[in-house]
Design a protein around this motif. Structure first.
Motif, PDB file in Angstrom:
ATOM      1  N   ALA A 250     -58.504  61.436 -47.614  1.00 26.77           N
ATOM      2  CA  ALA A 250     -59.396  60.292 -47.507  1.00 26.77           C
ATOM      3  C   ALA A 250     -58.600  59.003 -47.410  1.00 26.77           C
ATOM      4  O   ALA A 250     -58.927  58.087 -46.613  1.00 26.77           O
ATOM      5  CB  ALA A 250     -60.349  60.246 -48.710  1.00 26.77           C
ATOM      6  N   ALA A 251     -57.534  58.895 -48.210  1.00 28.02           N
ATOM      7  CA  ALA A 251     -56.699  57.683 -48.148  1.00 28.02           C
ATOM      8  C   ALA A 251     -56.029  57.543 -46.803  1.00 28.02           C
ATOM      9  O   ALA A 251     -55.928  56.443 -46.244  1.00 28.02           O
ATOM     10  CB  ALA A 251     -55.649  57.752 -49.267  1.00 28.02           C
ATOM     11  N   THR A 252     -55.540  58.656 -46.268  1.00 32.28           N
ATOM     12  CA  THR A 252     -54.892  58.643 -44.944  1.00 32.28           C
ATOM     13  C   THR A 252     -55.862  58.186 -43.874  1.00 32.28           C
ATOM     14  O   THR A 252     -55.537  57.386 -42.972  1.00 32.28           O
ATOM     15  CB  THR A 252     -54.342  60.030 -44.616  1.00 32.28           C
ATOM     16  N   GLU A 253     -57.103  58.690 -43.934  1.00 27.71           N
ATOM     17  CA  GLU A 253     -58.103  58.309 -42.938  1.00 27.71           C
ATOM     18  C   GLU A 253     -58.453  56.825 -43.030  1.00 27.71           C
ATOM     19  O   GLU A 253     -58.688  56.160 -42.021  1.00 27.71           O
ATOM     20  CB  GLU A 253     -59.358  59.179 -43.122  1.00 27.71           C
ATOM     21  N   ARG A 254     -58.504  56.269 -44.257  1.00 32.90           N
ATOM     22  CA  ARG A 254     -58.805  54.849 -44.435  1.00 32.90           C
ATOM     23  C   ARG A 254     -57.689  53.996 -43.839  1.00 32.90           C
ATOM     24  O   ARG A 254     -57.933  52.964 -43.192  1.00 32.90           O
ATOM     25  CB  ARG A 254     -58.983  54.532 -45.908  1.00 32.90           C
TER      26      ARG A 254
END
Length: 257
Positions: A250-254
């Motif tokens: 999720a952090a990577t996608e953000r």
């Protein structure tokens, strides 16, 4: 130190089977009865016989001429505990014959012992010599059983090799059918009591087996519970790892957005 020959004997010694141990135990207690007859209790009589079930060999020591006046009884169900139905004193299976005889006397009824005191008759001593000869040859006699009748004035003798023969009964022996009615009735009651003891012994053995099986099951349940707990810990670790992967994703996608 043992020499090579002694070591070889130890290595090649054959462990006795349960049937051989049973045979020797029965012979030992019978020899104790013989010892008593030859050593001051000449009116004592030995009566070996089969239990009605045929599963056990028994020995009764009683006053001559009256089977109901019993001083001692042994059942092979008791194995090496020769006094289990007598005084209850614990014994070793290989206890010396003379010592066993003294232990039998020490707990026998005084009045019945007094009736048995005296020297054995010449005919009885001759018969005891034949009985001992049968024992020395590996025989184990019995006077009667529900499934066997050796005939009037005879006893059966069984041997370890499966062979059987017959020998003369004691000079003053009365078979159960020849006993006076009162004696026969008393003997029947005694036999029923002894059968009940054998049944109780088997039941107690079964209970001990069931207890052992229950303990084994409980141990296995504890082991399984421990394995389940360990598996739950491993599952929790994997779940935590999956959660961390999801957070990282999720952090990577953000960041990409």
């Amino acid at each position: 130190m043992k020499n090579d020959e002694d070591r070889q004997l130890v290595l090649t010694a054959k462990k006795p089977t349960e049937w051989e141990r049973h045979h020797r135990r029965c012979q030992r207690v019978l020899r104790a009865g013989i010892w008593l007859v030859l050593n001051g209790y000449g009116r004592l009589r030995v009566l070996p016989y089969d239990a009605p079930s045929g599963c056990y060999w028994r020995l009764s020591l009683h006053v001559a001429g009256d089977m109901s006046r019993e001083l001692f009884r042994y059942s092979s169900a008791s194995k090496g505990q020769y006094l289990a139905d007598h005084s209850g004193v614990k014994t070793r299976a290989n206890i010396p014959v003379e010592k066993l005889a003294h232990l039998i006397v020490s707990a026998a009824p005084r009045q019945l012992l007094a009736e048995c005191e005296g020297e054995a008759s010449f005919e009885t001593m001759l018969w005891l010599l034949e009985l001992e000869r049968q024992l020395d040859n590996g025989g184990l006699p019995y006077a009667f059983g529900d499934y066997a009748d050796p005939g009037k004035g005879l006893w059966y003798v069984n041997y370890l090799n499966g062979y059987s023969s017959k020998m003369k009964a004691p000079p003053d022996y009365l078979s159960p059918g020849e006993e006076p009615e009162s004696c026969e009735r008393d003997l029947s009651i005694e036999l029923q009591l002894c059968n009940a003891k054998d049944d109780l012994f088997q039941a107690l053995n079964r209970i001990e087996c069931l207890k052992s099986e229950k303990a084994d099951i409980e141990r296995r349940m504890i082991d399984l519970q421990a394995q389940v707990s360990q598996a739950n810990i491993e599952i929790k670790k994997l779940q935590d790892q999956l959660d961390m992967v999801a957070v990282d994703r999720a952090a990577t996608e953000r960041r990409r957005a």
